[in-house]
Design a protein around this motif. Sequence first.
Motif, PDB file in Angstrom:
ATOM      1  N   LYS A  37       1.296   1.086   0.818  1.00 31.29           N
ATOM      2  CA  LYS A  37       1.615   2.437   0.340  1.00 31.29           C
ATOM      3  C   LYS A  37       1.755   2.466  -1.189  1.00 31.29           C
ATOM      4  O   LYS A  37       1.923   3.520  -1.776  1.00 31.29           O
ATOM      5  CB  LYS A  37       2.904   2.946   0.981  1.00 31.29           C
ATOM      6  CG  LYS A  37       2.845   3.069   2.493  1.00 31.29           C
ATOM      7  CD  LYS A  37       4.152   3.644   3.010  1.00 31.29           C
ATOM      8  CE  LYS A  37       4.462   3.201   4.428  1.00 31.29           C
ATOM      9  NZ  LYS A  37       4.690   1.751   4.558  1.00 31.29           N
ATOM     10  N   GLU A  97      -4.543  13.639  -5.995  1.00 34.78           N
ATOM     11  CA  GLU A  97      -3.566  13.918  -4.926  1.00 34.78           C
ATOM     12  C   GLU A  97      -2.892  12.630  -4.446  1.00 34.78           C
ATOM     13  O   GLU A  97      -1.688  12.568  -4.239  1.00 34.78           O
ATOM     14  CB  GLU A  97      -4.260  14.591  -3.726  1.00 34.78           C
ATOM     15  CG  GLU A  97      -4.877  15.951  -4.048  1.00 34.78           C
ATOM     16  CD  GLU A  97      -3.894  16.878  -4.765  1.00 34.78           C
ATOM     17  OE1 GLU A  97      -2.755  17.020  -4.274  1.00 34.78           O
ATOM     18  OE2 GLU A  97      -4.253  17.436  -5.823  1.00 34.78           O
ATOM     19  N   ASN A  98      -3.731  11.618  -4.259  1.00 39.02           N
ATOM     20  CA  ASN A  98      -3.253  10.334  -3.754  1.00 39.02           C
ATOM     21  C   ASN A  98      -2.209   9.730  -4.705  1.00 39.02           C
ATOM     22  O   ASN A  98      -1.152   9.247  -4.286  1.00 39.02           O
ATOM     23  CB  ASN A  98      -4.470   9.415  -3.621  1.00 39.02           C
ATOM     24  CG  ASN A  98      -4.155   8.191  -2.785  1.00 39.02           C
ATOM     25  OD1 ASN A  98      -2.994   7.944  -2.449  1.00 39.02           O
ATOM     26  ND2 ASN A  98      -5.161   7.410  -2.464  1.00 39.02           N
ATOM     27  N   VAL A 106      -0.400  11.319  -7.030  1.00 40.50           N
ATOM     28  CA  VAL A 106       0.815  12.156  -7.072  1.00 40.50           C
ATOM     29  C   VAL A 106       1.693  11.869  -5.861  1.00 40.50           C
ATOM     30  O   VAL A 106       2.908  11.685  -5.977  1.00 40.50           O
ATOM     31  CB  VAL A 106       0.447  13.659  -7.113  1.00 40.50           C
ATOM     32  CG1 VAL A 106       1.671  14.527  -6.860  1.00 40.50           C
ATOM     33  CG2 VAL A 106      -0.160  14.002  -8.458  1.00 40.50           C
ATOM     34  N   GLU A 107       1.063  11.787  -4.708  1.00 37.90           N
ATOM     35  CA  GLU A 107       1.839  11.575  -3.477  1.00 37.90           C
ATOM     36  C   GLU A 107       2.569  10.230  -3.530  1.00 37.90           C
ATOM     37  O   GLU A 107       3.750  10.124  -3.191  1.00 37.90           O
ATOM     38  CB  GLU A 107       0.872  11.613  -2.281  1.00 37.90           C
ATOM     39  CG  GLU A 107       1.573  11.471  -0.947  1.00 37.90           C
ATOM     40  CD  GLU A 107       0.596  11.095   0.169  1.00 37.90           C
ATOM     41  OE1 GLU A 107       1.069  10.713   1.239  1.00 37.90           O
ATOM     42  OE2 GLU A 107      -0.639  11.175  -0.060  1.00 37.90           O
ATOM     43  N   LYS A 108       1.858   9.197  -3.987  1.00 35.72           N
ATOM     44  CA  LYS A 108       2.493   7.870  -4.022  1.00 35.72           C
ATOM     45  C   LYS A 108       3.571   7.782  -5.097  1.00 35.72           C
ATOM     46  O   LYS A 108       4.579   7.097  -4.923  1.00 35.72           O
ATOM     47  CB  LYS A 108       1.428   6.782  -4.203  1.00 35.72           C
ATOM     48  CG  LYS A 108       0.601   6.676  -2.928  1.00 35.72           C
ATOM     49  CD  LYS A 108      -0.301   5.484  -2.839  1.00 35.72           C
ATOM     50  CE  LYS A 108      -0.788   5.383  -1.396  1.00 35.72           C
ATOM     51  NZ  LYS A 108      -2.065   4.752  -1.213  1.00 35.72           N
ATOM     52  N   ARG A 120       5.424  10.322  -6.036  1.00 34.95           N
ATOM     53  CA  ARG A 120       6.572  11.066  -5.496  1.00 34.95           C
ATOM     54  C   ARG A 120       7.346  10.226  -4.501  1.00 34.95           C
ATOM     55  O   ARG A 120       8.567  10.167  -4.520  1.00 34.95           O
ATOM     56  CB  ARG A 120       6.083  12.348  -4.805  1.00 34.95           C
ATOM     57  CG  ARG A 120       5.803  13.464  -5.773  1.00 34.95           C
ATOM     58  CD  ARG A 120       6.072  14.815  -5.145  1.00 34.95           C
ATOM     59  NE  ARG A 120       5.464  15.845  -5.963  1.00 34.95           N
ATOM     60  CZ  ARG A 120       4.459  16.616  -5.561  1.00 34.95           C
ATOM     61  NH1 ARG A 120       3.962  16.467  -4.338  1.00 34.95           N
ATOM     62  NH2 ARG A 120       3.949  17.516  -6.359  1.00 34.95           N
ATOM     63  N   LYS A 121       6.598   9.581  -3.613  1.00 36.71           N
ATOM     64  CA  LYS A 121       7.232   8.731  -2.584  1.00 36.71           C
ATOM     65  C   LYS A 121       8.118   7.676  -3.249  1.00 36.71           C
ATOM     66  O   LYS A 121       9.267   7.464  -2.866  1.00 36.71           O
ATOM     67  CB  LYS A 121       6.156   8.024  -1.753  1.00 36.71           C
ATOM     68  CG  LYS A 121       5.729   8.788  -0.504  1.00 36.71           C
ATOM     69  CD  LYS A 121       6.643   8.413   0.650  1.00 36.71           C
ATOM     70  CE  LYS A 121       6.580   9.300   1.874  1.00 36.71           C
ATOM     71  NZ  LYS A 121       5.392  10.064   2.132  1.00 36.71           N
ATOM     72  N   GLU A 159      11.152   9.163  -4.847  1.00 29.66           N
ATOM     73  CA  GLU A 159      12.169   9.620  -3.884  1.00 29.66           C
ATOM     74  C   GLU A 159      13.083   8.488  -3.441  1.00 29.66           C
ATOM     75  O   GLU A 159      14.210   8.701  -3.030  1.00 29.66           O
ATOM     76  CB  GLU A 159      11.490  10.243  -2.650  1.00 29.66           C
ATOM     77  CG  GLU A 159      11.061  11.680  -2.890  1.00 29.66           C
ATOM     78  CD  GLU A 159      10.050  12.152  -1.848  1.00 29.66           C
ATOM     79  OE1 GLU A 159       9.909  11.479  -0.796  1.00 29.66           O
ATOM     80  OE2 GLU A 159       9.397  13.189  -2.098  1.00 29.66           O
ATOM     81  N   GLU A 210       4.356  16.345 -13.266  1.00 34.54           N
ATOM     82  CA  GLU A 210       5.176  16.249 -12.055  1.00 34.54           C
ATOM     83  C   GLU A 210       6.650  16.005 -12.354  1.00 34.54           C
ATOM     84  O   GLU A 210       7.528  16.450 -11.632  1.00 34.54           O
ATOM     85  CB  GLU A 210       4.661  15.108 -11.155  1.00 34.54           C
ATOM     86  CG  GLU A 210       3.253  15.314 -10.641  1.00 34.54           C
ATOM     87  CD  GLU A 210       3.148  16.487  -9.673  1.00 34.54           C
ATOM     88  OE1 GLU A 210       4.095  16.688  -8.881  1.00 34.54           O
ATOM     89  OE2 GLU A 210       2.136  17.211  -9.727  1.00 34.54           O
TER      90      GLU A 210
END
Length: 469
Positions: free
Chosen positions: A90, A116-117, A119-121, A123-124, A127, A160
């Motif tokens: 991940k 997108e990929n 940004v998602e990683k 963010r994860k 978090e 972001e």
Amino acid sequence: VAVGQCGNQVGCRFWDLALREHAAVNKKGIYDEALSSFFRNVDTRSGGDGRDISKGKICSLKARALLIDMEEGVVNEILQGPLRDVFDSKQLITDVSGSGNNWAVGHKVYGCQYRENIVEKLRKTAEHCDCLQCFFIIHSMGGGTGSGLGTFVLNLLEDEFPEVYRFVTSVYPSGEDDVITSPYNSVLAMKELNEHADCVLPIENESLFDIVNKIQQMVNSGKLGSVVKPNSLLTSSASSTKTVQQKPFDSMNNIIANLLLNLTSSARFEGSLNMDLNEISMNLVPFPQLHYLVSSLTPLYTLADVNVPSRRLDQMFSDAFSRDHQLLKADPKHSLYLACALLVRGNVQVSDLRRNIERLKPSLNFVSWNQEGWKTGLCSVPPVGHSHSLLALANNTCVKPTFMELKDRFMRLYKKKAHLHHYLHIDGMEQSCFSEAISSLSDLIEEYNELDATKSGPGIDPARLKIAV
């Protein structure tokens, strides 16, 4: 966030050394605050995502990192090496074809494709942090992925997470670079660094190479009873010192990794004067554009684990201001200081710091409005195998020649429009991108020129305003 081949190789050394450093201090294998700053403790038994364990024994450490490269070679190497358990799928983004030393491919093509990929990683990973302090990007300027996609990620981070500081460690190519288009890539990347980074630590391959050579000479000359330990950091990836000469990159990357370890030591360990990473940007960057810091590191033979008698503390401070210990070919002593930070590790007192600052101050040229521009940090845990170490960060006009040389190399190609077609056939890439990039660099050089023009020599008090009563 490590981007590109160079970024990931440096990142790999960094995580390796960070683990060794924590292992040396954390004998009981307890997941403590120091570890939690850079690692998550994940319960992997349940399969699936695994929950984080905040206290108690270490289960499985995962680095708070994202590894991005458009060729899978280096990342695969890391996944087959001793660090394979520190990263999971991940946290990785790879492709197969690479950016072909082309900034436009990294920035425009892969940037759009993987946006997108990424940004998602990001963010994860963010978090999972209780208190997100800043982002570190490690990349090189000369290639395609590091410079193009690396600066694309920098922009993404600003979009972001606008509130979170962005630190960038950029490896600048040397004049004898093996990438012909590196001046284009570097100048295009510089424009992005000017606009979107909070703090940049420029590092030059040439300086690293010189340092490694010096260590090698010390080892070979047998001076000072210097014996390289068989399992030293210099030779950790090679069994004999001979292979080091053929592949000096490991030891060069080690130096950058040590710089990052010292830079983040306050965030990880206790100290009588803690320095938050954000304080570096806050205190050392007086003008938004001038956020390039020259770093010097001492002692350097840590990297060789050479048994040299430990140098007196004051000598260490003098070394930090000598050219031999800098990671950039520059001369800060004869240029103008805007501010300077000293991060000291080990058993050092505040009085030692003050004494050395007072001793060195007369020989350094500080800008008239910031004569007291020193920021200091003390961390009580020294690097492995040492009693103390020092990292100096200088915001100094001496970075200007590096940028001027880069500009010259760019103009030589650009005047002839050489290699431009490789960039211009990429969607979204116009010739104006080049002219904007070079004018951004010229503006930066001009800002340094204006500051240099105010240089009056050390120790002269500026005239005071007379107030009419």
